[in-house]
Design an enzyme around this catalytic site. Sequence first.
Site, short mmCIF file in Angstrom:
data_model
loop_
_atom_site.label_atom_id
_atom_site.label_comp_id
_atom_site.label_asym_id
_atom_site.label_seq_id
_atom_site.Cartn_x
_atom_site.Cartn_y
_atom_site.Cartn_z
CD GLU A 287 -2.48 1.20 2.85
OE1 GLU A 287 -3.32 1.72 2.88
OE2 GLU A 287 -1.90 0.56 3.82
CE LYS A 345 -8.01 0.70 3.74
NZ LYS A 345 -6.67 1.30 4.55
CB CYS A 396 -3.99 -1.49 5.31
SG CYS A 396 -3.01 -1.04 6.75
#
Length: 527
Positions: A287, A345, A396
């Site tokens: 990321e 995301k 994440c």
Amino acid sequence: MISAQAVPASGARTGRNGAFGGFRTRWALLLSAAGGLAVYAAFPPLDLWPLAVLGPALLVVALTGRSLRGSFGCGLVFGLALFVPLLTWLNNVAWYAWAALAGAEAVIFAVLCVGQRLLLDLPFWPAAVGAWWVTAEALRDRWPFAFPWGRLAMSQSVAPDVRWVAVGGAPLLTFLVALTGAMLARAVLAGLGTGGWRSRGFASAGVALVVTAGLVLAGGLLPVDPVGGAPTATVAAIQGDVPHARNLPQLLNDSEVTQNQAADTLKLAAGVKAGRLPAPDVVVWPEDAVGLDPREYPFLYAEVTGAVGAVGRPILVGEVLQNPQRNVGQLWVPGAGPTYPIYIKRQLVPFGEYIPFRGIISSFSSLPSLQPVNFTAGRVPVVLDVGKIRLGDVICYEVGFDNLVRSEVTAGANLLALQSNDADFEIDGQLGETEQQTAMARIRAIESDRAVVYASTTGESTIIGPDGAVIERSGVWRQAILDARVPLVSYRTLADRVGAWPEYVLVLLTVLAIGFGVTARRRLSRP
């Protein structure tokens, strides 16, 4: 010495005839603190997973005989003892972010503990307590800012019982751990009652505890990883590291971070050309590997295309794209450059990728200036085709959410990527956040029987097998190249097929049980 005399708190009632009435308030609060610390210690970096059972047991003993107000106090102490040390890594962002989040989670937990106290009046309370933990976690995962840290199941990544997640997901494992704790509390309370430790009640409770614990631990024998005959692929993860600085702006120097990823990828290409490393089928960058939109910065675009061309394989690149601002995983292909679709995301980090109450916080803090524009969230799962690989991506924080990982598998992924940037939380050398996230990734691998490629900017990057075993590990704050051959499993586990239903059923049963508890309390309060 702690007195075992049955002395109920003010306003509380004793249980059934001969039952233990509860400790005095000061001892109940001490037990609550010990319970919260026990659950904290079950998580990485300590990883003392059996203590995840002790925590719920101590909370039950502390709540026994308490009034509803006293139960709130015990829950608050338990919550603070759990969340304050568990989230210390947030202090690297801002001490008040750490204090606010830990405090908010503790208050939510305390309010919910009032519900657990009502459940202790029911004849089937051990099972109800197990379901209560699932319900409490389900609420915290969704409200007020969706924060899944501290779930009992996520402390069991190296425990024998972890394979239950392939049957009913993380909610089932939480239920089983909490149920075992409740059965332990039941045995302790029976021993503290008027019959004593030699009573028939204690003996039967002890037998029930042993049977429950045995069945839960027997989850290690479940045949939930039949990967025989599955095709395989070679995967690589790049951990390029970031500038070693003591503040976030220098730490996250966007151009240097991208150059680090590209340099390591060139080393991978050289190793493949020299025959020292196997040629990967796909490479995963972390990321924020490209923190500036490469469409607007030609020199960064050239860095990425140069790395892709050198290694001659597709690279999943973590990027920040603008207009609107999005945190994405995009597949770059030799000769074609960035391709579509891209994974955006979906679960954004509060106070990181968007700032709640921005106007209020700006009046006393510069924190909103670190994220002047809120990110835009994605809406759908995306599976990327790389030859025989169907790559599902989560970014994440998203690894903590059951539905997001499951949706990638349901969409057809036979390999999972986890892209992460953990530098924000490791300035002072802490490993809590990255190790806790690694534990979640291992559990997700077992839950869906998929290999996971976890690439982090600073570590700890890992390649995880479908059985949850760590195949390759990078360490932290260093450049690293990871590679491994992993199976590409296409079938779906029972957990992925049943989806969220175990959680929904346990939540519904908890709500009904609390309703019974309220009714029972009102009936007993009548003259």
